[in-house]
Design a protein around this motif. Structure first.
Motif, PDB file in Angstrom:
ATOM      1  N   ASP A  80       0.828  -1.210   0.000  1.00  0.00           N
ATOM      2  CA  ASP A  80       0.000   0.000   0.000  1.00  0.00           C
ATOM      3  C   ASP A  80       0.860   1.257   0.000  1.00  0.00           C
ATOM      4  O   ASP A  80       0.570   2.218  -0.714  1.00  0.00           O
ATOM      5  CB  ASP A  80      -0.946   0.010   1.197  1.00  0.00           C
ATOM      6  N   GLU A  81       1.926   1.259   0.785  1.00  0.00           N
ATOM      7  CA  GLU A  81       2.811   2.421   0.843  1.00  0.00           C
ATOM      8  C   GLU A  81       3.530   2.635  -0.491  1.00  0.00           C
ATOM      9  O   GLU A  81       3.659   3.764  -0.969  1.00  0.00           O
ATOM     10  CB  GLU A  81       3.834   2.269   1.980  1.00  0.00           C
ATOM     11  N   ASP A  83       2.412   1.694  -3.403  1.00  0.00           N
ATOM     12  CA  ASP A  83       1.370   2.147  -4.325  1.00  0.00           C
ATOM     13  C   ASP A  83       1.131   3.647  -4.168  1.00  0.00           C
ATOM     14  O   ASP A  83       1.074   4.383  -5.158  1.00  0.00           O
ATOM     15  CB  ASP A  83       0.089   1.354  -4.073  1.00  0.00           C
ATOM     16  N   ARG A  84       1.017   4.120  -2.939  1.00  0.00           N
ATOM     17  CA  ARG A  84       0.801   5.552  -2.692  1.00  0.00           C
ATOM     18  C   ARG A  84       1.987   6.378  -3.180  1.00  0.00           C
ATOM     19  O   ARG A  84       1.817   7.428  -3.806  1.00  0.00           O
ATOM     20  CB  ARG A  84       0.552   5.813  -1.201  1.00  0.00           C
ATOM     21  N   ASN A  87       1.952   6.492  -6.972  1.00  0.00           N
ATOM     22  CA  ASN A  87       0.873   7.360  -7.409  1.00  0.00           C
ATOM     23  C   ASN A  87       1.249   8.833  -7.238  1.00  0.00           C
ATOM     24  O   ASN A  87       1.034   9.649  -8.129  1.00  0.00           O
ATOM     25  CB  ASN A  87      -0.415   7.041  -6.651  1.00  0.00           C
ATOM     26  N   ASP A  88       1.831   9.183  -6.096  1.00  0.00           N
ATOM     27  CA  ASP A  88       2.265  10.560  -5.861  1.00  0.00           C
ATOM     28  C   ASP A  88       3.314  10.986  -6.885  1.00  0.00           C
ATOM     29  O   ASP A  88       3.282  12.092  -7.407  1.00  0.00           O
ATOM     30  CB  ASP A  88       2.847  10.712  -4.448  1.00  0.00           C
TER      31      ASP A  88
END
Length: 92
Positions: A80-81, A83-84, A87-88
């Protein structure tokens, strides 16, 4: 792939659309009436196992405008980290 033609069943709609756009083909629900104008192309097709899952890789597609990034990790928190963070980075 039999006779250089790949056929898949039970594919998510989003994946079908992404593959259709990349290869320039049309989604077919039957093998009846298949003609050259509905077929897409890619430079290379591979089915590979990554970890415990199998993935289909369509590469060197003439119409592609996107890429897919596979994120793997030991715990969902790290995935999840990552992925974030990706994305950023892409959204800048």
């Amino acid at each position: 792939a039999d006779r250089s033609i790949f056929s898949a069943g039970r594919v998510e709609g989003e994946d079908l659309e992404r593959t259709r756009r990349a290869t320039g083909g049309q989604v077919q629900t039957t093998v009846q009436g298949v003609s050259p104008d509905v077929l897409g192309t890619c430079g290379r097709f591979e089915e590979r196992q990554v970890g415990g899952e199998r993935f289909n890789f369509f590469t060197q597609c003439p119409s592609t405008k996107t890429a897919t990034i596979l994120i793997r990790g030991g715990a969902q928190q790290f995935i999840d980290e990552a992925d974030r963070s990706l994305n950023d980075s892409i959204q800048i």
